[in-house]
Motif scaffolding. Structure first.
Motif, PDB file in Angstrom:
ATOM      1  N   LEU A   1       2.262  -1.017  17.513  1.00  0.00           N
ATOM      2  CA  LEU A   1       3.381  -1.472  16.818  1.00  0.00           C
ATOM      3  C   LEU A   1       4.096  -0.018  16.561  1.00  0.00           C
ATOM      4  CD1 LEU A   1       4.300  -3.705  14.998  1.00  0.00           C
ATOM      5  CD2 LEU A   1       3.195  -2.534  13.153  1.00  0.00           C
ATOM      6  N   MET A   2       5.335  -0.311  17.094  1.00  0.00           N
ATOM      7  CA  MET A   2       6.408   0.684  17.098  1.00  0.00           C
ATOM      8  C   MET A   2       7.244   0.905  16.005  1.00  0.00           C
ATOM      9  SD  MET A   2       5.654   2.259  19.950  1.00  0.00           S
ATOM     10  CE  MET A   2       6.848   3.210  20.254  1.00  0.00           C
TER      11      MET A   2
ATOM     12  N   GLN B   1      13.509  -5.174  12.709  1.00  0.00           N
ATOM     13  CA  GLN B   1      12.729  -6.510  12.599  1.00  0.00           C
ATOM     14  C   GLN B   1      12.469  -6.476  11.023  1.00  0.00           C
ATOM     15  OE1 GLN B   1      13.537  -8.999  14.698  1.00  0.00           O
ATOM     16  NE2 GLN B   1      14.260  -7.299  15.997  1.00  0.00           N
ATOM     17  N   HIS B   2      12.574  -5.479  10.102  1.00  0.00           N
ATOM     18  CA  HIS B   2      11.939  -5.503   8.837  1.00  0.00           C
ATOM     19  C   HIS B   2      10.597  -6.100   8.682  1.00  0.00           C
ATOM     20  CE1 HIS B   2      16.369  -5.925   9.112  1.00  0.00           C
ATOM     21  NE2 HIS B   2      16.348  -4.717   8.185  1.00  0.00           N
ATOM     22  N   VAL B   3       9.640  -5.462   9.194  1.00  0.00           N
ATOM     23  CA  VAL B   3       8.151  -5.685   9.099  1.00  0.00           C
ATOM     24  C   VAL B   3       7.641  -4.649   8.723  1.00  0.00           C
ATOM     25  CG1 VAL B   3       8.295  -7.563  10.858  1.00  0.00           C
ATOM     26  CG2 VAL B   3       7.696  -5.302  11.620  1.00  0.00           C
ATOM     27  N   PHE B   4       6.439  -4.730   7.803  1.00  0.00           N
ATOM     28  CA  PHE B   4       5.523  -3.577   7.353  1.00  0.00           C
ATOM     29  C   PHE B   4       3.936  -4.016   7.277  1.00  0.00           C
ATOM     30  CE2 PHE B   4       3.643  -1.139   3.652  1.00  0.00           C
ATOM     31  CZ  PHE B   4       4.044  -0.117   4.159  1.00  0.00           C
ATOM     32  N   PRO B   5       3.259  -3.348   7.871  1.00  0.00           N
ATOM     33  CA  PRO B   5       1.706  -3.668   7.985  1.00  0.00           C
ATOM     34  C   PRO B   5       1.228  -3.341   6.592  1.00  0.00           C
ATOM     35  CG  PRO B   5       2.110  -1.781   9.360  1.00  0.00           C
ATOM     36  CD  PRO B   5       3.474  -2.182   8.929  1.00  0.00           C
TER      37      PRO B   5
ATOM     38  N   PRO C   1       0.806  -1.233  -0.114  1.00  0.00           N
ATOM     39  CA  PRO C   1      -0.093  -0.055  -0.009  1.00  0.00           C
ATOM     40  C   PRO C   1       0.902   1.172   0.000  1.00  0.00           C
ATOM     41  CG  PRO C   1       0.129  -0.910   2.137  1.00  0.00           C
ATOM     42  CD  PRO C   1       0.710  -1.877   1.291  1.00  0.00           C
ATOM     43  N   VAL C   2       0.253   2.421  -0.434  1.00  0.00           N
ATOM     44  CA  VAL C   2       1.115   3.434  -0.478  1.00  0.00           C
ATOM     45  C   VAL C   2       1.534   3.876   0.727  1.00  0.00           C
ATOM     46  CG1 VAL C   2       1.060   6.097  -1.359  1.00  0.00           C
ATOM     47  CG2 VAL C   2      -0.020   3.969  -2.783  1.00  0.00           C
ATOM     48  N   GLU C   3       0.616   3.991   1.885  1.00  0.00           N
ATOM     49  CA  GLU C   3       0.805   4.534   3.215  1.00  0.00           C
ATOM     50  C   GLU C   3       0.583   3.049   4.078  1.00  0.00           C
ATOM     51  OE1 GLU C   3      -1.574   7.668   4.087  1.00  0.00           O
ATOM     52  OE2 GLU C   3      -0.970   8.883   2.592  1.00  0.00           O
ATOM     53  N   ALA C   4       1.401   3.153   4.804  1.00  0.00           N
ATOM     54  CA  ALA C   4       1.519   2.055   5.945  1.00  0.00           C
ATOM     55  C   ALA C   4       0.127   1.952   6.749  1.00  0.00           C
ATOM     56  CB  ALA C   4       2.646   1.983   6.795  1.00  0.00           C
TER      57      ALA C   4
ATOM     58  N   ALA D   1       3.970  -7.936   6.011  1.00  0.00           N
ATOM     59  CA  ALA D   1       5.072  -8.098   5.119  1.00  0.00           C
ATOM     60  C   ALA D   1       6.466  -8.360   5.992  1.00  0.00           C
ATOM     61  CB  ALA D   1       5.521  -7.161   3.819  1.00  0.00           C
ATOM     62  N   MET D   2       7.076  -9.328   5.751  1.00  0.00           N
ATOM     63  CA  MET D   2       8.089  -9.858   6.826  1.00  0.00           C
ATOM     64  C   MET D   2       9.392 -10.220   5.862  1.00  0.00           C
ATOM     65  SD  MET D   2       6.004 -11.816   9.825  1.00  0.00           S
ATOM     66  CE  MET D   2       7.530 -11.789  10.694  1.00  0.00           C
ATOM     67  N   ALA D   3      10.681  -9.857   6.340  1.00  0.00           N
ATOM     68  CA  ALA D   3      11.807 -10.433   5.719  1.00  0.00           C
ATOM     69  C   ALA D   3      12.124 -11.888   6.287  1.00  0.00           C
ATOM     70  CB  ALA D   3      12.995  -9.563   5.944  1.00  0.00           C
ATOM     71  N   SER D   4      11.787 -12.150   7.593  1.00  0.00           N
ATOM     72  CA  SER D   4      11.984 -13.434   7.854  1.00  0.00           C
ATOM     73  C   SER D   4      10.742 -13.947   8.580  1.00  0.00           C
ATOM     74  CB  SER D   4      13.040 -13.448   9.176  1.00  0.00           C
ATOM     75  OG  SER D   4      14.358 -12.670   8.439  1.00  0.00           O
ATOM     76  N   PRO D   5       9.682 -14.404   7.970  1.00  0.00           N
ATOM     77  CA  PRO D   5       8.580 -14.776   8.639  1.00  0.00           C
ATOM     78  C   PRO D   5       8.889 -16.267   9.148  1.00  0.00           C
ATOM     79  CG  PRO D   5       8.580 -15.253   6.229  1.00  0.00           C
ATOM     80  CD  PRO D   5       9.533 -14.372   6.474  1.00  0.00           C
ATOM     81  N   GLN D   6       9.818 -16.877   9.046  1.00  0.00           N
ATOM     82  CA  GLN D   6       9.968 -18.024   9.665  1.00  0.00           C
ATOM     83  C   GLN D   6      10.572 -17.960  11.223  1.00  0.00           C
ATOM     84  OE1 GLN D   6      11.842 -16.655   7.363  1.00  0.00           O
ATOM     85  NE2 GLN D   6      14.051 -17.720   7.038  1.00  0.00           N
ATOM     86  N   ASP D   7      10.811 -16.764  11.496  1.00  0.00           N
ATOM     87  CA  ASP D   7      11.168 -16.296  12.700  1.00  0.00           C
ATOM     88  C   ASP D   7      10.218 -16.233  13.984  1.00  0.00           C
ATOM     89  OD1 ASP D   7      12.325 -15.274  15.288  1.00  0.00           O
ATOM     90  OD2 ASP D   7      13.628 -14.065  14.251  1.00  0.00           O
ATOM     91  N   PRO D   8       9.953 -17.298  14.879  1.00  0.00           N
ATOM     92  CA  PRO D   8       8.622 -17.204  15.653  1.00  0.00           C
ATOM     93  C   PRO D   8       8.621 -16.121  16.729  1.00  0.00           C
ATOM     94  CG  PRO D   8      10.019 -18.925  16.210  1.00  0.00           C
ATOM     95  CD  PRO D   8      10.771 -18.550  14.808  1.00  0.00           C
ATOM     96  N   TYR D   9       9.965 -15.651  16.899  1.00  0.00           N
ATOM     97  CA  TYR D   9       9.951 -14.534  18.026  1.00  0.00           C
ATOM     98  C   TYR D   9       9.373 -13.277  17.538  1.00  0.00           C
ATOM     99  CZ  TYR D   9      12.072 -10.407  20.000  1.00  0.00           C
ATOM    100  OH  TYR D   9      12.306  -9.028  20.452  1.00  0.00           O
TER     101      TYR D   9
END
Length: 578
Positions: A96-97, A104-108, A87-90, A119-127
């Motif tokens: 969510l800080m 952690q490289h996440v984007f709603p 999306p153009v804007e998050a 959207a996540m760069a490491s979605p396999q990370d359960p933490y």
């Protein structure tokens, strides 16, 4: 990525043993994106580097990042989203800080019915997923995305610049330094470096001679010239266009801040074990800088006249001219017709131990053993003419001039030939006979031309048929007569047409060969030139003496099954029309 590629990974996942998650390396091998040997190398490197196998594969250049992401998405059974689909804007999500998003490289992406798509760069990370759940109180639905796409989406939008008077893209010049540093930062990002390496890396698989990077509104169009014909490649999105262009300019040691003037440079690189030289040319266009990289593949250059498509009779006459102790031997044709390669092959036949050979070139394309090669530098006034004056004092036997560009160079070449030197050079003319007229236009007197020029070779390159898919057919009497083929083939003799297969990328052609027209200055020809005959009259006189035109030499190769009537017509259209 295309559906067919997604299906490749899905099929690969299904073919593995049930009951366990398919391994990433196995999926890439089964999908044909990675060889088993390369996987073994990567696993060994992983033990030393300690990184995830996917990161190792990308760092070693064995797998492209999009292919890796697609395989990982299939392995984890989660969607893969491109940066262009963000999306153009998050989405604003309480709890969510921004600091957490960046670290952690996440984007709603979207919030709906208590479910947050991220959207996540490491979605396999359960933490990371657990932390998102705790901080937002929402159910998390992860999507895989490139880290670079997430970082770009998280960047604060820059304020719109006030409209200026259009004098200069740098305004008053105070922010030029910041702009240059920003370009360098963009060009040094890992995704941009990998993208440029991928573009350059394709030349070996495609057998391309040129790479074209052309900016337009919708992005940077990448095109490759293969066997003399342009083919479309990938489309670089607009947000990466400037970065890709800057990366190429940095590699070529060009001024990345200068985007208003043409520049020329050179890149030396290694692609799949092969040394490549790339001649880089940039010119400004309304949408940005257009960049062309001419590929000089030292491994593929053929420096043997016998393998360059010469007919036996033409080669014999050309070797006779090459064996003369003095005089001028010219090779003519348009840009990209192989003139310089022919001259290099001619020089390679001459014994450099027994002869002093000096060349003046712009640029020096290939370095030849035992030959003194001079690179022209117009900036310091080392022009063709100035270099020629100096090398005559070097006591050469043979001189090669990269190109006769002006009357001064032509005059010195003539004087060199008349004083006992063999001079090889190129001219931009369509026919061999046209070289005589061109020299006259440069101001060389007719009597000097007839005294110095021994012969002129005109040449073109035609694509040769793919041996896997070429199709035989009988052209018929009408086609044979209309095309002129009847002179070179018997009634009922089959010729071939292009079809197309995977081996030739559906073009029907693979590789190129030369067609030639050799114009020899014998006594009748010298008399005609001194009498002021024009190029058409000279051509007709040469034809009566047995010279075959480029079109006729092409027809000989059609009759021999090497190429097609369509290809010869495409390359020699100017002669047919004439």
């Amino acid at each position: 990525m295309s559906t067919s590629t997604i299906d490749d990974f899905s099929d690969a996942a299904l073919t593995l043993e049930s009951g366990r998650r398919p391994l990433l390396g196995e999926m890439l091998v089964q999908a044909g994106k990675l060889s088993p040997r390369d996987l073994e190398r990567a696993l060994q490197a992983q033990q030393e580097m300690g990184s995830l196998i996917g990161q190792v594969l990308v760092q070693l250049g064995l797998v492209s990042e999009p292919d890796l992401m697609q395989a990982l998405a299939t392995q984890l059974q989660i969607p893969y989203i491109l940066g262009a689909d963000f999306p153009v804007e998050a989405v604003s999500v309480p709890g969510l800080m921004p600091e957490f998003q960046h670290s952690q490289h996440v984007f709603p992406l979207r919030l709906q019915d208590g479910v947050l798509d991220v959207a996540m760069a490491s979605p396999q990370d359960p933490y990371v997923i657990k932390a998102l759940q705790m901080s937002t109180g929402l159910q998390i639905r992860p999507h895989l995305a490139l880290q670079a796409d997430i970082e770009k989406a998280l960047q604060e939008p820059e304020p719109e610049a006030e409209e200026d008077d259009g004098d200069d893209m740098f305004g008053d010049g105070s922010d030029v330094g910041d702009f240059v540093e920003h370009l360098k930062d963009l060009a040094s990002e890992a995704p941009v470096i990998r993208l440029v390496n991928s573009i350059i890396g394709k030349v070996t698989d495609l057998r391309a001679s040129d790479i074209h990077l052309e900016p337009f509104d919708d992005g940077l169009h990448v095109r490759y010239r293969v066997d003399g014909v342009i083919h479309p490649g990938e489309l670089v999105p607009p947000r990466l266009s400037a970065a890709v262009g800057s990366r190429v300019k940095l590699m070529a040691h060009l001024d990345i801040a200068e985007r208003r003037l043409p520049q020329d440079g050179r890149i030396k690189t290694r692609v799949k074990g092969r040394e490549l030289d790339l001649r880089v040319s940039t010119v400004p266009t309304v949408h940005g800088e257009s960049i062309v990289m001419r590929v000089l593949d030292r491994a593929s250059v053929r420096l043997q006249l016998e393998t360059m498509g010469f007919a036996k009779d033409t080669l014999s006459k050309f070797n006779d001219l090459l064996g003369r102790p003095h005089g001028i031997l010219l090779v003519t044709g348009p840009t990209g017709s192989g003139k310089t390669t022919t001259l290099y092959a001619a020089l390679s036949k001459i014994d450099a131990l027994e002869n002093k050979i000096i060349t003046v070139e712009d640029p020096v394309e290939y370095q030849l053993e035992g030959i003194n090669q001079i690179q022209v530098h117009a900036q310091i006034n080392l022009t063709f003419a100035n270099a020629l004056r100096s090398i005559l004092r070097q006591d050469p036997d043979i001189i090669m001039i990269g190109e006769m560009r002006d009357g001064e160079t032509a005059q010195i070449a003539v004087q060199s030939a008349l004083t006992g030197h063999l001079v090889l050079s190129t001219l931009h003319t369509n026919t061999a006979a046209g070289a005589i007229t061109r020299m006259q236009d440069m101001g060389v007197e007719s009597y000097l031309i007839t005294s110095s020029v021994n012969g002129v070779l005109a040449q073109r390159l035609v694509r040769t048929l793919c041996g896997n898919c070429k199709e035989a057919f009988e052209p018929g009497e009408e086609v044979r007569k209309r095309s002129g083929l009847a002179r070179f083939s018997e009634v009922g003799q089959v010729i071939y047409r292009a079809v197309g297969c995977n081996a030739c990328r559906q073009t029907g052609y693979k590789g190129r060969t030369g067609i030639h027209e050799l114009f020899v200055l014998d006594e009748p020809m010298r008399n005609a030139i001194n009498a002021g005959k024009d190029s058409n009259e000279l051509f007709n006189l040469a034809a009566k003496s047995g010279m075959l035109s480029l079109h006729e030499d092409g027809l000989r190769k059609v009759a021999a099954g090497m190429t097609t009537l369509d290809e010869v017509a495409r390359v020699t259209q100017d002669q047919i029309d004439g």
